[in-house]
Enzyme design. Structure first.
Site, PDB file in Angstrom:
ATOM      1  N   GLU A 320      -2.616 -61.380   0.159  1.00 35.35           N
ATOM      2  CA  GLU A 320      -1.855 -62.186   0.071  1.00 35.35           C
ATOM      3  C   GLU A 320      -0.704 -61.817   1.013  1.00 35.35           C
ATOM      4  O   GLU A 320       0.465 -61.421   1.024  1.00 35.35           O
ATOM      5  CB  GLU A 320      -1.157 -61.901  -1.476  1.00 35.35           C
ATOM      6  CG  GLU A 320      -2.005 -62.234  -2.437  1.00 35.35           C
ATOM      7  CD  GLU A 320      -1.453 -61.765  -3.952  1.00 35.35           C
ATOM      8  OE1 GLU A 320      -1.943 -62.434  -4.871  1.00 35.35           O
ATOM      9  OE2 GLU A 320      -0.793 -60.942  -3.984  1.00 35.35           O
ATOM     10  N   GLY A 322       2.536 -62.485   3.670  1.00 39.10           N
ATOM     11  CA  GLY A 322       3.666 -63.254   3.544  1.00 39.10           C
ATOM     12  C   GLY A 322       4.302 -63.146   4.844  1.00 39.10           C
ATOM     13  O   GLY A 322       4.057 -63.979   5.918  1.00 39.10           O
ATOM     14  N   ARG A 323       4.910 -61.823   4.943  1.00 37.33           N
ATOM     15  CA  ARG A 323       5.505 -61.403   6.365  1.00 37.33           C
ATOM     16  C   ARG A 323       4.751 -61.640   7.594  1.00 37.33           C
ATOM     17  O   ARG A 323       5.166 -62.016   8.432  1.00 37.33           O
ATOM     18  CB  ARG A 323       5.648 -59.946   6.115  1.00 37.33           C
ATOM     19  CG  ARG A 323       6.879 -59.476   7.138  1.00 37.33           C
ATOM     20  CD  ARG A 323       6.769 -58.045   7.316  1.00 37.33           C
ATOM     21  NE  ARG A 323       7.300 -57.503   5.865  1.00 37.33           N
ATOM     22  CZ  ARG A 323       8.315 -57.208   5.244  1.00 37.33           C
ATOM     23  NH1 ARG A 323       9.476 -57.452   5.774  1.00 37.33           N
ATOM     24  NH2 ARG A 323       8.141 -56.853   3.994  1.00 37.33           N
ATOM     25  N   CYS A 391      33.183 -60.186   4.387  1.00 41.98           N
ATOM     26  CA  CYS A 391      34.093 -58.977   4.526  1.00 41.98           C
ATOM     27  C   CYS A 391      33.562 -57.765   3.899  1.00 41.98           C
ATOM     28  O   CYS A 391      33.582 -57.523   2.598  1.00 41.98           O
ATOM     29  CB  CYS A 391      35.131 -59.572   3.245  1.00 41.98           C
ATOM     30  SG  CYS A 391      36.010 -60.995   3.887  1.00 41.98           S
ATOM     31  N   TYR A 421      11.706 -63.212   4.552  1.00 41.04           N
ATOM     32  CA  TYR A 421      12.600 -62.777   3.828  1.00 41.04           C
ATOM     33  C   TYR A 421      14.064 -62.773   4.480  1.00 41.04           C
ATOM     34  O   TYR A 421      15.006 -61.768   4.135  1.00 41.04           O
ATOM     35  CB  TYR A 421      12.392 -60.931   3.428  1.00 41.04           C
ATOM     36  CG  TYR A 421      10.935 -61.057   2.721  1.00 41.04           C
ATOM     37  CD1 TYR A 421      10.892 -61.641   1.611  1.00 41.04           C
ATOM     38  CD2 TYR A 421       9.937 -60.739   3.535  1.00 41.04           C
ATOM     39  CE1 TYR A 421       9.684 -61.305   0.835  1.00 41.04           C
ATOM     40  CE2 TYR A 421       8.618 -60.493   2.928  1.00 41.04           C
ATOM     41  CZ  TYR A 421       8.418 -61.050   1.714  1.00 41.04           C
ATOM     42  OH  TYR A 421       7.119 -60.895   1.020  1.00 41.04           O
TER      43      TYR A 421
HETATM   44  N1  LLP Z   1       1.704 -60.347  -3.014  1.00 46.38           N
HETATM   45  C1  LLP Z   1       2.736 -59.458  -3.930  1.00 46.38           C
HETATM   46  C2  LLP Z   1       1.995 -59.614  -5.215  1.00 46.38           C
HETATM   47  C3  LLP Z   1       3.797 -59.329  -3.507  1.00 46.38           C
HETATM   48  O1  LLP Z   1       4.582 -58.668  -4.290  1.00 46.38           O
HETATM   49  C4  LLP Z   1       4.119 -59.434  -2.206  1.00 46.38           C
HETATM   50  C5  LLP Z   1       5.419 -59.065  -1.721  1.00 46.38           C
HETATM   51  C6  LLP Z   1       3.412 -60.020  -1.382  1.00 46.38           C
HETATM   52  C7  LLP Z   1       2.261 -60.507  -1.890  1.00 46.38           C
HETATM   53  C8  LLP Z   1       3.783 -60.262   0.071  1.00 46.38           C
HETATM   54  O2  LLP Z   1       4.057 -59.058   0.988  1.00 46.38           O
HETATM   55  P1  LLP Z   1       4.205 -59.321   2.415  1.00 46.38           P
HETATM   56  O3  LLP Z   1       2.977 -59.479   2.833  1.00 46.38           O
HETATM   57  O4  LLP Z   1       5.364 -60.402   2.730  1.00 46.38           O
HETATM   58  O5  LLP Z   1       4.954 -57.911   2.834  1.00 46.38           O
HETATM   59  N2  LLP Z   1      12.222 -58.429   0.285  1.00 46.38           N
HETATM   60  C9  LLP Z   1      11.226 -57.303   0.829  1.00 46.38           C
HETATM   61  C10 LLP Z   1       9.778 -57.540   0.766  1.00 46.38           C
HETATM   62  C11 LLP Z   1       9.647 -57.782  -0.486  1.00 46.38           C
HETATM   63  C12 LLP Z   1       8.119 -57.787  -0.959  1.00 46.38           C
HETATM   64  C13 LLP Z   1       7.789 -58.241  -2.349  1.00 46.38           C
HETATM   65  N3  LLP Z   1       6.526 -58.606  -2.569  1.00 46.38           N
HETATM   66  C14 LLP Z   1      11.720 -57.138   2.591  1.00 46.38           C
HETATM   67  O6  LLP Z   1      12.411 -58.073   3.061  1.00 46.38           O
HETATM   68  O7  LLP Z   1      11.131 -56.579   3.227  1.00 46.38           O
END
Ligand code: LLP
Length: 463
Positions: A320, A322-323, A391, A421
């Site tokens: 999965e 995302g980033r 602010c 994000y």
């Molecule tokens: N799968 C699950 C179950 C997750 O909880 C997450 C991210 C992903 C996949 C995707 O993770 P990625 O490949 O995008 O790292 N707001 C934080 C990141 C929070 C991620 C939460 N879960 C930031 O800006 O670094």
């Protein structure tokens, strides 16, 4: 992930936090392809373009601040993940990183699936035509309404996150006359952060069901007994912005040992495992992320090896990211406003956005790069802190970076790797209007999420 102290603390005092900055690059005009989207280049007249369009033209047409997303790069990265994992595995893009209907359509066209974790993300996915059976529904506290909608829509899997949810989803599915495909999310006792990981027996956090103390085995036992559920596999997600594959290795080993225990107890081999997301990207030139094909190879080998050792058929793997897909594909374009040199410290460069369009620096102490993009400059580098217009003294976009010392109000600067994000965590703090997301491809730019207006703000305020 570290959290910065409350900004009203040390940042108001006369002692500033230590900088982590490296020395300035030899030439500040050079754009490191590691952190910039694929089609970003410096043109002959010195300004920067994306998808063949100059940033000054984009700023005139769409205003600043704005996120510009390189569609060519997004599709290429999505395709690279798809190709790397091949036909025996599934790639679920994690919509929490950034989701819009255009993105859903691109993912559909490129053959990816989608992970959603709220009713809003599910609605976006369905409204853009993602087939429900290619959607995975996540969350540690899904509401009855959300579960009902997901089951009715026919989502491919719901990832169960607690003992209560096992019963809740089974009950809802059964009352709708359905048998819902589910995975059970387990916490494997691996905490991964960027370049390191810690393997423990327990995890003190809100997600999933612990492998420790036989809890996950008990969850599987209960789920298998319920008619409303078809248990298809086990899910594990160990963290975010990870570079080190060793954490995944420990996680995979622990998940496979659960599969073996399930086989021994119930006589069934669950057909799927999901190893979550969390693969890191380059925010600065110091980061060295892995390519999708290396990740696919490493994960495939780990799971195959562990399954052979446990005499299990290798399950279908899903991931999965995302980033790793959307993060590098976008940059935020800002106009420089006030410039404040602080003698002996650094120069504060204020831009027309800030923590409302990028909370990651304030929230996680995240590091970013920045470049002057409306022109080149041969002036000496100056140490800057790029700050917003909110602010709050913690309203920092880029903590420590170098920009040319002839920087002036009206110049355009851009922060790369803001695809993940940033828009998805944007806020209206100080009644800021959330910036648009503009997709750029082959000389054409189009708004995929429009800029908020004061009317949008006032529409919610019912007086
Ligand atoms: N799968 C699950 C179950 C997750 O909880 C997450 C991210 C992903 C996949 C995707 O993770 P990625 O490949 O995008 O790292 N707001 C934080 C990141 C929070 C991620 C939460 N879960 C930031 O800006 O670094």
């Amino acid at each position: 992930m570290s959290r910065s102290a409350h900004p009203a603390g040390p940042r108001h005092a006369d002692v500033l936090p230590e900088g982590h900055y490296s020395a300035p690059a030899d030439d500040l005009n050079v754009l490191d392809p590691k952190v910039w989207a694929q089609t970003v280049t410096r043109t002959e007249d010195g300004s920067v373009s994306v998808g063949g369009i100059d940033v000054s033209t984009l700023a005139e047409q769409f205003g600043t601040p704005a996120y510009f997303l390189d569609e060519t790069d997004f599709r290429a990265r999505a395709r690279a993940w798809r190709t790397a994992f091949g036909h025996d595995a599934d790639v679920f893009y994690a919509g929490k990183a950034f989701l819009s209907r255009a993105v859903v359509r691109w993912l559909h066209e490129e053959g990816l699936n989608l992970d959603v974790c709220s009713g809003g993300e599910l609605a976006t996915a369905l409204s853009a035509g993602m087939p429900a059976d290619r959607i995975a529904f996540h969350g540690n506290n899904k509401s009855v309404a959300e579960i009902t909608r997901a089951v009715e829509a026919g989502v491919g899997r719901i990832v169960l996150d607690s003992f209560q949810e096992i019963v809740r989803v089974a009950h809802i599915a059964q009352s709708l006359g359905r048998r819902q495909r589910v995975q059970i999310r387990v916490t494997v006792g691996v905490e991964a952060h960027t370049h390191e990981f810690i393997a423990t027996a327990h995890e003190d956090q809100k997600f999933g069901i612990a492998l420790a103390d036989g809890q996950a085995a008990e969850a599987v036992r209960r789920a298998l007994a319920l008619d409303g559920l078809e248990v298809i596999g086990i899910h594990s997600h160990i963290g975010s912005q990870i570079f080190d594959m060793a954490g995944f290795e420990v996680a995979a080993r622990r998940v496979v040992s659960l599969l073996a225990a399930i086989r021994d107890e119930h006589g069934i081999e669950l057909p799927e495992i999901d190893l979550g997301g969390g693969l890191g990207i380059a925010y600065t030139s110091d980061d060295d992320p892995r390519e999708p094909h290396e990740i696919a190879k490493a994960l495939g080998e780990i799971v195959t090896r562990e399954c052979e050792a446990a005499k299990l058929r290798t399950p279908r793997i899903s991931v999965e990211p995302g980033r790793a897909i959307v993060g590098p594909t976008a940059f935020t374009l800002y106009e420089v406003g006030t410039i404040k040199p602080l003698e002996g410290l650094r120069t504060y460069v204020s831009v027309d956005g800030g923590m409302s369009d990028n909370i990651r620096t304030a929230l996680y102490d995240a590091e970013y790069s920045v470049a002057l993009v409306s022109r080149t400059s041969d002036a000496e580098p100056m140490l800057v802190r790029v700050v917003g217009k909110h602010c709050e003294s913690g309203d920092i976009v880029v903590k420590d970076a170098f920009l040319p010392s002839d920087l002036a109000p009206g110049d355009l600067i851009a922060v790369p790797a803001t695809g993940a994000y940033c828009r998805s965590m944007a806020s209206n703090y100080n009644h800021a209007l959330r910036p648009p997301v503009v997709a750029v491809r082959d000389g054409e730019a189009r708004v995929i999420v429009r800029r908020e207006t004061e009317e949008d703000l006032l529409r919610l305020d019912v007086g």
